[in-house]
Structure formats: C-alpha cells, structure tokens
Scaffold this motif. Structure first.
Motif, PDB file in Angstrom:
ATOM      1  N   VAL A  12       1.935  -7.403   3.155  1.00  9.75           N
ATOM      2  CA  VAL A  12       0.158  -6.265   2.100  1.00  9.75           C
ATOM      3  C   VAL A  12       1.049  -4.770   2.621  1.00  9.75           C
ATOM      4  CG1 VAL A  12      -1.719  -6.025   2.232  1.00  9.75           C
ATOM      5  CG2 VAL A  12      -0.853  -7.934   1.765  1.00  9.75           C
ATOM      6  N   LEU A  13       0.184  -5.116   4.365  1.00  8.24           N
ATOM      7  CA  LEU A  13       0.500  -4.031   4.999  1.00  8.24           C
ATOM      8  C   LEU A  13       1.528  -2.425   4.832  1.00  8.24           C
ATOM      9  CD1 LEU A  13      -0.206  -4.930   8.771  1.00  8.24           C
ATOM     10  CD2 LEU A  13      -1.828  -3.526   7.841  1.00  8.24           C
ATOM     11  N   LEU A  14       2.974  -3.882   4.092  1.00  3.83           N
ATOM     12  CA  LEU A  14       4.423  -2.974   3.687  1.00  3.83           C
ATOM     13  C   LEU A  14       4.112  -2.351   2.035  1.00  3.83           C
ATOM     14  CD1 LEU A  14       6.645  -1.592   4.369  1.00  3.83           C
ATOM     15  CD2 LEU A  14       7.938  -3.664   3.081  1.00  3.83           C
ATOM     16  N   GLY A  15       3.139  -3.117   1.180  1.00  6.95           N
ATOM     17  CA  GLY A  15       2.775  -2.643  -0.137  1.00  6.95           C
ATOM     18  C   GLY A  15       2.108  -1.406   0.292  1.00  6.95           C
ATOM     19  N   VAL A  16       0.624  -0.999   0.734  1.00  9.77           N
ATOM     20  CA  VAL A  16       0.129  -0.602   1.186  1.00  9.77           C
ATOM     21  C   VAL A  16       0.551   1.045   1.567  1.00  9.77           C
ATOM     22  CG1 VAL A  16      -1.901  -1.630   0.219  1.00  9.77           C
ATOM     23  CG2 VAL A  16      -1.484  -1.280   2.996  1.00  9.77           C
ATOM     24  N   THR A  17       1.627   0.556   1.996  1.00 13.28           N
ATOM     25  CA  THR A  17       2.012   1.655   2.960  1.00 13.28           C
ATOM     26  C   THR A  17       3.076   2.374   2.040  1.00 13.28           C
ATOM     27  OG1 THR A  17       3.357   1.128   4.600  1.00 13.28           O
ATOM     28  CG2 THR A  17       1.593   0.905   5.154  1.00 13.28           C
ATOM     29  N   GLY A  19       4.597   4.491  -0.917  1.00 11.73           N
ATOM     30  CA  GLY A  19       4.813   5.065  -1.945  1.00 11.73           C
ATOM     31  C   GLY A  19       4.718   6.594  -1.830  1.00 11.73           C
ATOM     32  N   ALA A  20       4.871   7.794  -2.882  1.00 14.47           N
ATOM     33  CA  ALA A  20       5.026   8.908  -2.767  1.00 14.47           C
ATOM     34  C   ALA A  20       4.269   9.546  -1.103  1.00 14.47           C
ATOM     35  CB  ALA A  20       4.478   9.419  -4.118  1.00 14.47           C
ATOM     36  N   ALA A  21       2.853   8.968  -1.328  1.00 16.88           N
ATOM     37  CA  ALA A  21       2.379   9.873   0.284  1.00 16.88           C
ATOM     38  C   ALA A  21       2.318   8.657   0.930  1.00 16.88           C
ATOM     39  CB  ALA A  21       1.145  10.111  -0.428  1.00 16.88           C
ATOM     40  N   ASP A  22       2.825   9.564   2.781  1.00 17.06           N
ATOM     41  CA  ASP A  22       3.073   8.758   3.271  1.00 17.06           C
ATOM     42  C   ASP A  22       2.510   8.829   4.321  1.00 17.06           C
ATOM     43  OD1 ASP A  22       4.415   7.956   5.995  1.00 17.06           O
ATOM     44  OD2 ASP A  22       6.037  10.173   6.587  1.00 17.06           O
ATOM     45  N   ILE A  23       1.358   6.939   4.729  1.00 22.59           N
ATOM     46  CA  ILE A  23       0.990   6.964   4.959  1.00 22.59           C
ATOM     47  C   ILE A  23       0.999   5.897   5.701  1.00 22.59           C
ATOM     48  CG2 ILE A  23      -2.221   6.070   4.785  1.00 22.59           C
ATOM     49  CD1 ILE A  23      -2.647   7.590   2.045  1.00 22.59           C
ATOM     50  N   SER A  24       0.380   5.774   7.417  1.00 20.64           N
ATOM     51  CA  SER A  24       0.797   4.696   7.922  1.00 20.64           C
ATOM     52  C   SER A  24      -0.281   3.223   8.215  1.00 20.64           C
ATOM     53  CB  SER A  24       0.804   5.464   9.810  1.00 20.64           C
ATOM     54  OG  SER A  24      -0.926   5.300   9.938  1.00 20.64           O
ATOM     55  N   ALA A  25       0.097   2.888   8.525  1.00 19.40           N
ATOM     56  CA  ALA A  25      -0.358   1.394   7.741  1.00 19.40           C
ATOM     57  C   ALA A  25      -2.013   1.084   9.424  1.00 19.40           C
ATOM     58  CB  ALA A  25       0.159  -0.223   8.666  1.00 19.40           C
ATOM     59  N   ALA A  26      -1.808   1.786   9.682  1.00 18.27           N
ATOM     60  CA  ALA A  26      -2.942   2.521  10.886  1.00 18.27           C
ATOM     61  C   ALA A  26      -4.128   3.132  10.743  1.00 18.27           C
ATOM     62  CB  ALA A  26      -2.159   2.735  12.162  1.00 18.27           C
ATOM     63  N   ASP A  27      -3.609   4.098   9.816  1.00 17.32           N
ATOM     64  CA  ASP A  27      -4.750   5.263   9.248  1.00 17.32           C
ATOM     65  C   ASP A  27      -4.941   4.193   8.223  1.00 17.32           C
ATOM     66  OD1 ASP A  27      -4.087   7.100  10.824  1.00 17.32           O
ATOM     67  OD2 ASP A  27      -2.480   8.478   9.527  1.00 17.32           O
ATOM     68  N   PRO A  38     -20.047   3.015   7.958  1.00 20.38           N
ATOM     69  CA  PRO A  38     -20.414   4.520   8.002  1.00 20.38           C
ATOM     70  C   PRO A  38     -20.441   5.154   9.013  1.00 20.38           C
ATOM     71  CG  PRO A  38     -22.216   3.065   6.849  1.00 20.38           C
ATOM     72  CD  PRO A  38     -21.642   2.136   7.219  1.00 20.38           C
ATOM     73  N   GLU A  39     -20.483   4.595  10.109  1.00 19.26           N
ATOM     74  CA  GLU A  39     -20.163   4.821  11.652  1.00 19.26           C
ATOM     75  C   GLU A  39     -18.891   5.442  12.230  1.00 19.26           C
ATOM     76  OE1 GLU A  39     -22.359   2.371  14.066  1.00 19.26           O
ATOM     77  OE2 GLU A  39     -24.397   2.442  12.817  1.00 19.26           O
ATOM     78  N   ALA A  40     -17.641   4.945  11.552  1.00 19.00           N
ATOM     79  CA  ALA A  40     -16.460   5.134  12.127  1.00 19.00           C
ATOM     80  C   ALA A  40     -16.217   5.782  10.695  1.00 19.00           C
ATOM     81  CB  ALA A  40     -15.655   3.924  11.645  1.00 19.00           C
ATOM     82  N   GLU A  41     -15.124   7.002  11.443  1.00 19.69           N
ATOM     83  CA  GLU A  41     -14.712   7.988  10.726  1.00 19.69           C
ATOM     84  C   GLU A  41     -13.200   7.555  10.099  1.00 19.69           C
ATOM     85  OE1 GLU A  41     -13.657  12.737  12.205  1.00 19.69           O
ATOM     86  OE2 GLU A  41     -14.524  11.414  13.297  1.00 19.69           O
ATOM     87  N   SER A  42     -12.971   8.025   8.822  1.00 15.04           N
ATOM     88  CA  SER A  42     -11.775   7.949   8.407  1.00 15.04           C
ATOM     89  C   SER A  42     -10.605   8.902   8.737  1.00 15.04           C
ATOM     90  CB  SER A  42     -12.359   8.244   6.457  1.00 15.04           C
ATOM     91  OG  SER A  42     -11.028   7.831   6.064  1.00 15.04           O
ATOM     92  N   PRO A  43      -9.154   8.590   8.888  1.00 15.43           N
ATOM     93  CA  PRO A  43      -8.346   9.648   8.893  1.00 15.43           C
ATOM     94  C   PRO A  43      -7.789  10.739   7.721  1.00 15.43           C
ATOM     95  CG  PRO A  43      -7.166   7.418   9.232  1.00 15.43           C
ATOM     96  CD  PRO A  43      -8.396   7.218   8.832  1.00 15.43           C
ATOM     97  N   LEU A  52      -5.650   5.506  -2.616  1.00 15.65           N
ATOM     98  CA  LEU A  52      -4.954   4.529  -1.924  1.00 15.65           C
ATOM     99  C   LEU A  52      -6.035   3.398  -2.653  1.00 15.65           C
ATOM    100  CD1 LEU A  52      -3.854   2.467   0.288  1.00 15.65           C
ATOM    101  CD2 LEU A  52      -6.092   3.578   2.261  1.00 15.65           C
ATOM    102  N   VAL A  53      -7.360   3.518  -2.548  1.00 14.09           N
ATOM    103  CA  VAL A  53      -7.991   2.158  -3.041  1.00 14.09           C
ATOM    104  C   VAL A  53      -8.134   1.990  -4.343  1.00 14.09           C
ATOM    105  CG1 VAL A  53     -10.118   1.982  -2.601  1.00 14.09           C
ATOM    106  CG2 VAL A  53      -9.504   3.034  -1.454  1.00 14.09           C
ATOM    107  N   GLU A  54      -8.480   3.172  -5.209  1.00 19.59           N
ATOM    108  CA  GLU A  54      -8.426   2.637  -6.982  1.00 19.59           C
ATOM    109  C   GLU A  54      -6.354   2.664  -6.909  1.00 19.59           C
ATOM    110  OE1 GLU A  54     -10.734   2.282  -8.068  1.00 19.59           O
ATOM    111  OE2 GLU A  54     -11.882   2.867  -6.195  1.00 19.59           O
ATOM    112  N   LEU A  55      -5.359   2.717  -6.326  1.00 20.23           N
ATOM    113  CA  LEU A  55      -4.229   2.569  -6.975  1.00 20.23           C
ATOM    114  C   LEU A  55      -3.439   0.838  -6.077  1.00 20.23           C
ATOM    115  CD1 LEU A  55      -3.510   6.120  -8.538  1.00 20.23           C
ATOM    116  CD2 LEU A  55      -3.929   4.267  -9.725  1.00 20.23           C
TER     117      LEU A  55
END
Length: 333
Positions: A12-17, A19-27, A38-43, A52-55
């Motif tokens: 799953v982690l490999l699947g969501v990372t 793609g064309a956009a280079d996004i790390s699993a931690a991010d 809401p208190e957590a900040e997104s990188p 990421l969320v919709e596709l």
C-alpha cells in the motif's frame, strides 16, 4: 498472518508513492494525519495533496479490495469443490458476472435512473448461474473430477462470453465503455467505486472467513463431515454464494482480471499448509498486496500509458497455471 499484513502495508505504501509526482511515504502519512487532525500540518501543497487523496489513494484501496475478493473467492472455490484448479474464471463465475454487468450497462438505463447500483446485483446473479452450470455439467460428465470440471468451466465461460459479445454489439453506442471495463482496471471510479463495492466485500469476506472451519471438515469427505454433524449441501450453498458474491463485486468495479484466484491461494497453501482457517485470512492479505503490486506494474511499465490489469495477471498467471496443471496431472487422468 503477521507476514501477510506486513506485505500488505508495504505494498500500500509503495502503491501510494508510485506515480508521476515524487512524494515520499513519510510525507503521505503526515498529509493523511493532517486530514484527520486540523492541528497537524501537511507537508504537501494542495496541488500534491488533491491528486493523492482523489486519485492514488482510492486506486490503491480498490486494488486491496479487488485482490482480496478474487483471491479469497478462488481459495473458497478450491476448498468447497476439493479441486486445486477451481477458480472464479475457470468455473464460469467471472464470465457470468461479466455478462450480468454488461446487460446492465447496455439495458440498465431503460430499467432505472441509477443503473450503476444494479451492476453488482446483476453480476452476482450471473456469477451464480455460471458456477452452477459449470458444476452441473462437470458432475454429469465426469463425477466432478478436475478434468471434467475445468472443461465444463471452459465451455460455460465460452458460451457466456459469446452472449456477452452479442450484448455488446446490440449496445453499440456503449461499446467503448464496455471494452474499457472488460480490459480490467482500478482507476476509473475513485471513491465512488469504493463505496459501491464496500458492502458486498464486507459481507462476502466475513462469510467466507467464518466458513474456514467448515471447509476443513468438508476436506475430510462428505461421509465424515455428516458424521461430525455437518450438512455438506448447505455448506456448499453458503460458500459458493459468498464466493460468487465476492467475484461479482470485484468484476463489477474492476472488470475482468484473471488468475488472481488461482495464483494467490496456491502460494498461501504452500506457506501455511492445508488448514482453511489459516488459508483464507492470509489469502485476504496476500490477495490485496498482489493486486496493488500488479497495478503498480500496469501503470509504470509503459508510462505514461497503462497496461490493462488482465494483461499483467495473464503474463504472471498463465505459466503458474501450467505448473499447477502439471503437478496435478495424476488427478486429471
């Protein structure tokens, strides 16, 4: 179980990372946590987080669900028929589900304003009819042995595929949509497909997992099962119905993706033995992981284009099936 779960999480982690956009699993993890709190900040920027969320994420979730459904259905069919070659695609379940879904795509608009909701129901009815026809013909021809069951399944699948082709020609204006669906894929419906398949997936998988002990008793033979207080006929009806519902739900949202139901259960059986109380839960995890990994290959090997999932699984599954057929040749003679 622990190994299967770890493999599923890693896939799953490999699947969501991937793609064309280079996004790390931690991010990605931090971004998902920011959506929950809401208190957590997104990188991630909105341009990164939206796709990421919709596709990506619904595609990976759908891969897990479809893989788990097809693999567990295959394992259940093999247990209930006591046949190592039983599989949703060899038994006519997938062809029946495909015909049912195609009928709704072509004629559903004339019956209801929301034909999409009818697709899983029609696929379920078609899957049940396909399995029933294959098992009946196989039993009449050769007592339900491996060879007769496989040949009956091929015959039934061919007939249902021909009926599906005829239906496609009738609905010529919907031909592109039907062909796109038949090739198999996970990236069409997003979260709508996840919501559509979720109820059927939960019900079918729960029933199959609860039937693991009953399948172990069936493996002893009908006479022994009856002496232990089991009704073999009732168990077969329940298991076949649940496995057909799982196949139909997967086919309804992903199209026709072959060989998952024969490859994964055999690998699991080599790892955990012949106890279906262990085989089915592990198959859920490994089936989901297998489909996610196959989808990664399908969308990256010829990027930016995509391969149909059925093509990738056929390349992997056809040689595997021949190996299984060779190792069980003494049962087919």
């Amino acid at each position: 179980m622990a190994g299967g779960l770890a493999l599923l999480v890693a896939s799953v982690l490999l699947g969501v990372t991937a793609g064309a956009a280079d996004i790390s699993a931690a991010d990605i993890v931090r971004h998902l946590l920011s959506l929950a709190s809401p208190e957590a900040e997104s990188p991630l920027t909105d341009r990164q987080g939206g796709p990421l969320v919709e596709l990506r994420l619904p595609r990976v979730v759908m891969g897990v669900v479809v893989g788990a459904l097809l693999a567990t259905a295959g394992g259940a069919y093999q247990g209930v028929f006591r046949n190592p070659l039983a599989d949703p695609y060899l038994l006519g379940a997938a062809a029946g589900a495909g015909l049912g879904a195609t009928l709704v795509i072509v004629f559903g608009q004339e019956l209801t304003d929301t034909p999409r909701a009818l697709v899983p129901v029609a696929a379920f009815v078609g899957a049940l009819l396909g399995v029933a026809a294959a098992y009946t013909l196989g039993s009449a021809a050769g007592g339900g042995g491996t060879a007769s069951l496989v040949l009956a399944g091929v015959a039934v699948s061919s007939f249902l595929s021909a009926a599906q082709t005829l239906t496609q020609q009738i609905g010529g204006d919907k031909l592109l949509r039907i062909f796109s669906w038949l090739l198999g894929g996970l990236g069409r419906g997003g979260w709508d497909d996840v919501r559509l398949v979720a109820p059927y997936a939960v019900v079918s998988l729960m029933v199959l997992l609860l039937c693991g002990y009953l399948l172990d008793m069936l493996a002893l033979g009908d006479e022994k099962a009856v002496s232990l207080g089991l009704n073999p006929g009732a168990v077969r009806i329940v298991v076949i119905s649940a496995a057909s519902l799982a196949t139909a739900a997967a086919v309804a949202v992903s199209g026709l993706i072959g060989f998952v139901g024969i490859v994964v259960p055999h690998v699991v059986r080599r790892l955990v033995g012949s106890n279906y109380r262990a085989i089915l839960p592990v198959t859920v995890f490994l089936g989901g992981a297998f489909m996610v990994l196959v989808d990664i290959v399908a969308r990256t090997v010829v990027a930016p284009a995509e391969l149909p999932l059925g093509v990738v699984t056929a390349f992997l599954g056809a040689p595997f099936f021949l190996v299984i057929l060779r190792t069980t040749r003494h049962r087919t003679t």
